[in-house]
Design a protein around this motif. Structure first.
Motif, PDB file in Angstrom:
ATOM      1  N   ALA A   1     -11.272   8.811  -7.040  1.00 35.25           N
ATOM      2  CA  ALA A   1     -11.499   9.618  -5.839  1.00 35.25           C
ATOM      3  C   ALA A   1     -11.778  11.077  -6.146  1.00 35.25           C
ATOM      4  CB  ALA A   1     -10.291   9.509  -4.910  1.00 35.25           C
ATOM      5  N   GLY A   2     -11.489  11.514  -7.364  1.00 40.07           N
ATOM      6  CA  GLY A   2     -11.746  12.906  -7.739  1.00 40.07           C
ATOM      7  C   GLY A   2     -10.939  13.889  -6.909  1.00 40.07           C
ATOM      8  N   ARG A   3     -11.624  14.848  -6.281  1.00 49.32           N
ATOM      9  CA  ARG A   3     -10.932  15.871  -5.504  1.00 49.32           C
ATOM     10  C   ARG A   3     -10.262  15.310  -4.257  1.00 49.32           C
ATOM     11  NH1 ARG A   3     -15.229  20.994  -5.593  1.00 49.32           N
ATOM     12  NH2 ARG A   3     -15.187  21.324  -7.873  1.00 49.32           N
ATOM     13  N   ALA A   4     -10.686  14.142  -3.850  1.00 46.87           N
ATOM     14  CA  ALA A   4     -10.090  13.515  -2.661  1.00 46.87           C
ATOM     15  C   ALA A   4      -8.944  12.588  -3.040  1.00 46.87           C
ATOM     16  CB  ALA A   4     -11.152  12.746  -1.888  1.00 46.87           C
ATOM     17  N   GLU A   5      -8.332  12.827  -4.186  1.00 52.60           N
ATOM     18  CA  GLU A   5      -7.295  11.910  -4.668  1.00 52.60           C
ATOM     19  C   GLU A   5      -6.105  11.810  -3.712  1.00 52.60           C
ATOM     20  OE1 GLU A   5      -4.095  12.434  -5.990  1.00 52.60           O
ATOM     21  OE2 GLU A   5      -4.012  14.594  -5.670  1.00 52.60           O
ATOM     22  N   ILE A   6      -5.766  12.885  -3.025  1.00 53.48           N
ATOM     23  CA  ILE A   6      -4.634  12.817  -2.106  1.00 53.48           C
ATOM     24  C   ILE A   6      -4.938  11.888  -0.924  1.00 53.48           C
ATOM     25  CG2 ILE A   6      -5.339  14.849  -0.751  1.00 53.48           C
ATOM     26  CD1 ILE A   6      -2.346  15.493  -0.467  1.00 53.48           C
ATOM     27  N   LEU A   7      -6.208  11.889  -0.485  1.00 50.93           N
ATOM     28  CA  LEU A   7      -6.601  10.984   0.587  1.00 50.93           C
ATOM     29  C   LEU A   7      -6.617   9.536   0.098  1.00 50.93           C
ATOM     30  CD1 LEU A   7      -9.489  13.018   2.263  1.00 50.93           C
ATOM     31  CD2 LEU A   7      -7.097  12.824   2.985  1.00 50.93           C
ATOM     32  N   ALA A   8      -7.068   9.342  -1.149  1.00 46.84           N
ATOM     33  CA  ALA A   8      -7.058   7.997  -1.724  1.00 46.84           C
ATOM     34  C   ALA A   8      -5.626   7.498  -1.864  1.00 46.84           C
ATOM     35  CB  ALA A   8      -7.758   8.001  -3.084  1.00 46.84           C
ATOM     36  N   ASP A   9      -4.734   8.407  -2.230  1.00 42.68           N
ATOM     37  CA  ASP A   9      -3.327   8.050  -2.358  1.00 42.68           C
ATOM     38  C   ASP A   9      -2.736   7.691  -0.999  1.00 42.68           C
ATOM     39  OD1 ASP A   9      -0.815   7.659  -3.372  1.00 42.68           O
ATOM     40  OD2 ASP A   9      -0.419   9.757  -3.846  1.00 42.68           O
ATOM     41  N   LEU A  10      -3.000   8.547  -0.002  1.00 39.46           N
ATOM     42  CA  LEU A  10      -2.442   8.322   1.326  1.00 39.46           C
ATOM     43  C   LEU A  10      -2.976   7.041   1.956  1.00 39.46           C
ATOM     44  CD1 LEU A  10      -0.918   9.095   3.899  1.00 39.46           C
ATOM     45  CD2 LEU A  10      -2.842  10.584   4.503  1.00 39.46           C
ATOM     46  N   PHE A  11      -4.289   6.910   1.983  1.00 40.74           N
ATOM     47  CA  PHE A  11      -4.872   5.781   2.702  1.00 40.74           C
ATOM     48  C   PHE A  11      -5.005   4.530   1.830  1.00 40.74           C
ATOM     49  CE2 PHE A  11      -6.272   9.457   5.171  1.00 40.74           C
ATOM     50  CZ  PHE A  11      -5.913   9.050   6.452  1.00 40.74           C
ATOM     51  N   GLY A  12      -5.551   4.672   0.638  1.00 41.94           N
ATOM     52  CA  GLY A  12      -5.801   3.505  -0.193  1.00 41.94           C
ATOM     53  C   GLY A  12      -4.546   2.835  -0.718  1.00 41.94           C
ATOM     54  N   ILE A  13      -3.518   3.636  -1.036  1.00 41.84           N
ATOM     55  CA  ILE A  13      -2.311   3.091  -1.664  1.00 41.84           C
ATOM     56  C   ILE A  13      -1.179   2.899  -0.672  1.00 41.84           C
ATOM     57  CG2 ILE A  13      -0.578   3.507  -3.469  1.00 41.84           C
ATOM     58  CD1 ILE A  13      -2.695   5.088  -5.004  1.00 41.84           C
ATOM     59  N   HIS A  14      -1.155   3.686   0.399  1.00 36.02           N
ATOM     60  CA  HIS A  14      -0.039   3.619   1.344  1.00 36.02           C
ATOM     61  C   HIS A  14      -0.429   3.070   2.725  1.00 36.02           C
ATOM     62  CE1 HIS A  14       1.494   6.396  -1.739  1.00 36.02           C
ATOM     63  NE2 HIS A  14       2.709   6.097  -1.308  1.00 36.02           N
ATOM     64  N   VAL A  15      -1.339   3.719   3.408  1.00 39.19           N
ATOM     65  CA  VAL A  15      -1.618   3.362   4.798  1.00 39.19           C
ATOM     66  C   VAL A  15      -2.326   2.011   4.926  1.00 39.19           C
ATOM     67  CG1 VAL A  15      -2.897   4.001   6.875  1.00 39.19           C
ATOM     68  CG2 VAL A  15      -1.622   5.748   5.613  1.00 39.19           C
ATOM     69  N   VAL A  16      -3.356   1.789   4.118  1.00 36.24           N
ATOM     70  CA  VAL A  16      -4.093   0.519   4.230  1.00 36.24           C
ATOM     71  C   VAL A  16      -3.188  -0.688   3.965  1.00 36.24           C
ATOM     72  CG1 VAL A  16      -5.941  -0.888   3.241  1.00 36.24           C
ATOM     73  CG2 VAL A  16      -6.368   1.509   3.827  1.00 36.24           C
ATOM     74  N   PRO A  17      -2.382  -0.700   2.895  1.00 38.21           N
ATOM     75  CA  PRO A  17      -1.454  -1.832   2.728  1.00 38.21           C
ATOM     76  C   PRO A  17      -0.487  -1.987   3.895  1.00 38.21           C
ATOM     77  CG  PRO A  17      -1.685  -0.652   0.669  1.00 38.21           C
ATOM     78  CD  PRO A  17      -2.370   0.178   1.715  1.00 38.21           C
ATOM     79  N   THR A  18      -0.026  -0.869   4.455  1.00 40.16           N
ATOM     80  CA  THR A  18       0.852  -0.948   5.624  1.00 40.16           C
ATOM     81  C   THR A  18       0.146  -1.631   6.787  1.00 40.16           C
ATOM     82  OG1 THR A  18       2.276   0.941   5.086  1.00 40.16           O
ATOM     83  CG2 THR A  18       1.960   0.448   7.423  1.00 40.16           C
ATOM     84  N   LEU A  19      -1.117  -1.283   7.009  1.00 43.07           N
ATOM     85  CA  LEU A  19      -1.872  -1.914   8.088  1.00 43.07           C
ATOM     86  C   LEU A  19      -2.089  -3.401   7.819  1.00 43.07           C
ATOM     87  CD1 LEU A  19      -4.554   0.855   8.795  1.00 43.07           C
ATOM     88  CD2 LEU A  19      -2.493   0.336  10.116  1.00 43.07           C
ATOM     89  N   GLN A  20      -2.276  -3.758   6.548  1.00 43.30           N
ATOM     90  CA  GLN A  20      -2.453  -5.168   6.203  1.00 43.30           C
ATOM     91  C   GLN A  20      -1.184  -5.966   6.490  1.00 43.30           C
ATOM     92  OE1 GLN A  20      -3.863  -4.445   2.121  1.00 43.30           O
ATOM     93  NE2 GLN A  20      -5.699  -5.595   2.649  1.00 43.30           N
ATOM     94  N   VAL A  21      -0.048  -5.427   6.083  1.00 44.33           N
ATOM     95  CA  VAL A  21       1.211  -6.124   6.341  1.00 44.33           C
ATOM     96  C   VAL A  21       1.483  -6.187   7.847  1.00 44.33           C
ATOM     97  CG1 VAL A  21       3.721  -6.017   6.023  1.00 44.33           C
ATOM     98  CG2 VAL A  21       2.200  -5.582   4.087  1.00 44.33           C
ATOM     99  N   PHE A  22       1.174  -5.113   8.544  1.00 40.79           N
ATOM    100  CA  PHE A  22       1.380  -5.127   9.989  1.00 40.79           C
ATOM    101  C   PHE A  22       0.512  -6.203  10.640  1.00 40.79           C
ATOM    102  CE2 PHE A  22       0.976  -3.790  14.389  1.00 40.79           C
ATOM    103  CZ  PHE A  22       2.281  -3.418  14.693  1.00 40.79           C
ATOM    104  N   ALA A  23      -0.726  -6.334  10.176  1.00 40.65           N
ATOM    105  CA  ALA A  23      -1.598  -7.393  10.684  1.00 40.65           C
ATOM    106  C   ALA A  23      -0.998  -8.767  10.381  1.00 40.65           C
ATOM    107  CB  ALA A  23      -2.994  -7.274  10.083  1.00 40.65           C
ATOM    108  N   GLY A  24      -0.396  -8.891   9.181  1.00 43.34           N
ATOM    109  CA  GLY A  24       0.251 -10.143   8.833  1.00 43.34           C
ATOM    110  C   GLY A  24       1.439 -10.472   9.713  1.00 43.34           C
TER     111      GLY A  24
END
Length: 301
Positions: free
Chosen positions: A129-152
């Protein structure tokens, strides 16, 4: 930092996270939907875990959140919905979820070496993600998995909200699949741990359950979410179009992200893994194309 100290810190972060999410449910402004209230509380808790990840510079803080959250979310929904109607299906679903949660969280406790270690995939996601690493961390590693589990967990909400249908054959099927899925993942992980402890450099796993599927642990995880979907279909067949969304999301995650990343890394570290790819199914277990051990012909790193 040693393992015990690391687990204590992760545990404190989770207590704070669930306290924040619970506070929202108890005293925050309610929406018109209990489902939406649960999602907001889940995301608030995720943000607390994300903050801990940034403080300790280790996104593996999130790892056990995947398995700890579902039973708590179900109980929170159950308390809010109330106890009217026939709840036999709800108790059955809770039992399957708790069984899964104990197995997966226990696996994390066993394998987690401490906060000096971070899952290699997280660093790769941030680096890409380069300079956007904090966004990749927030969404790619934390928020998106949370949304997946919530969908489950959507079918679990359907089970709690619809109590007029008696237990049936689909519930029995869901129970068998759910318990079987947990056992499959348990034995697959156990076989892999034993293999890793005695393997030689470059040796590729092709034994036991891993001779039937290159990722039996992932298949077991996917099957668990399918079991929840079957419970939801049994309770609310009219809502079929949304109770299956979580299982579909899990399948997409494994096929589109988890498996490709794992296989690329395995090929880079163990060239003999190509022989595994050639002879063993990718996901759904079935008999291998040939029985002789691929590990015997493994190449060196």
């Amino acid at each position: 930092m040693n393992k015990t100290g690391s687990i204590v810190r992760v545990g404190i972060a989770y207590v704070l996270a669930f306290a924040a999410g619970g506070a929202w449910l108890a005293w925050g402004p309610a929406t018109s939907s209990l489902l939406l209230d649960g999602l907001i509380a889940d995301l608030i808790a995720t943000l607390v875990v994300f903050a801990a990840s940034r403080i300790y510079r280790n996104s593996s803080f999130y790892d056990a959140y995947w398995s700890v959250l579902p039973p708590l979310l179900m109980v929170a929904w159950w308390v809010e919905i109330g106890s009217g109607g026939d709840r036999a299906r709800s108790w059955l679903v809770l039992g399957v979820i708790v069984f899964w949660s104990i197995r997966l969280t226990g696996n994390w406790l066993y394998a987690f070496p401490g906060l000096h270690h971070e899952d290699w995939r997280y660093a790769m996601i941030r680096d890409r993600a380069g300079r956007a690493e904090i966004l990749a961390d927030l969404f790619g590693i934390h928020v998106v998995p949370t949304l997946q589990v919530f969908a489950g967990m959507l079918p679990v909400y359907a089970v709690l909200a619809n109590t007029d249908r008696p237990l049936g054959a689909l519930d029995i099927l869901a129970s068998v699949i759910g318990i079987g899925a947990v056992l499959l993942s348990f034995f697959a992980d156990l076989q892999m741990y034993r293999f890793v402890a005695r393997r030689t450099p470059g040796q590729a796993m092709d034994q036991g359950l891993w001779s039937w599927s290159r990722h039996p642990n992932y298949f077991g995880e996917f099957a668990f979410w399918c079991a929840l979907a079957f419970f939801g279909l049994s309770a609310a067949p009219q809502d079929w179009w949304w109770v299956v969304l979580g299982a579909i999301a899990m399948f997409a995650m494994f096929q589109g992200a988890s498996i490709p990343m794992m296989e690329q890394r395995s090929l880079e570290r163990r060239p003999a893994y190509q022989q595994v790819i050639d002879c063993i199914p990718r996901f759904v277990p079935r008999p291998p194309r040939r029985r002789n051990s691929l590990a015997d012909n493994a190449l060196q790193d």
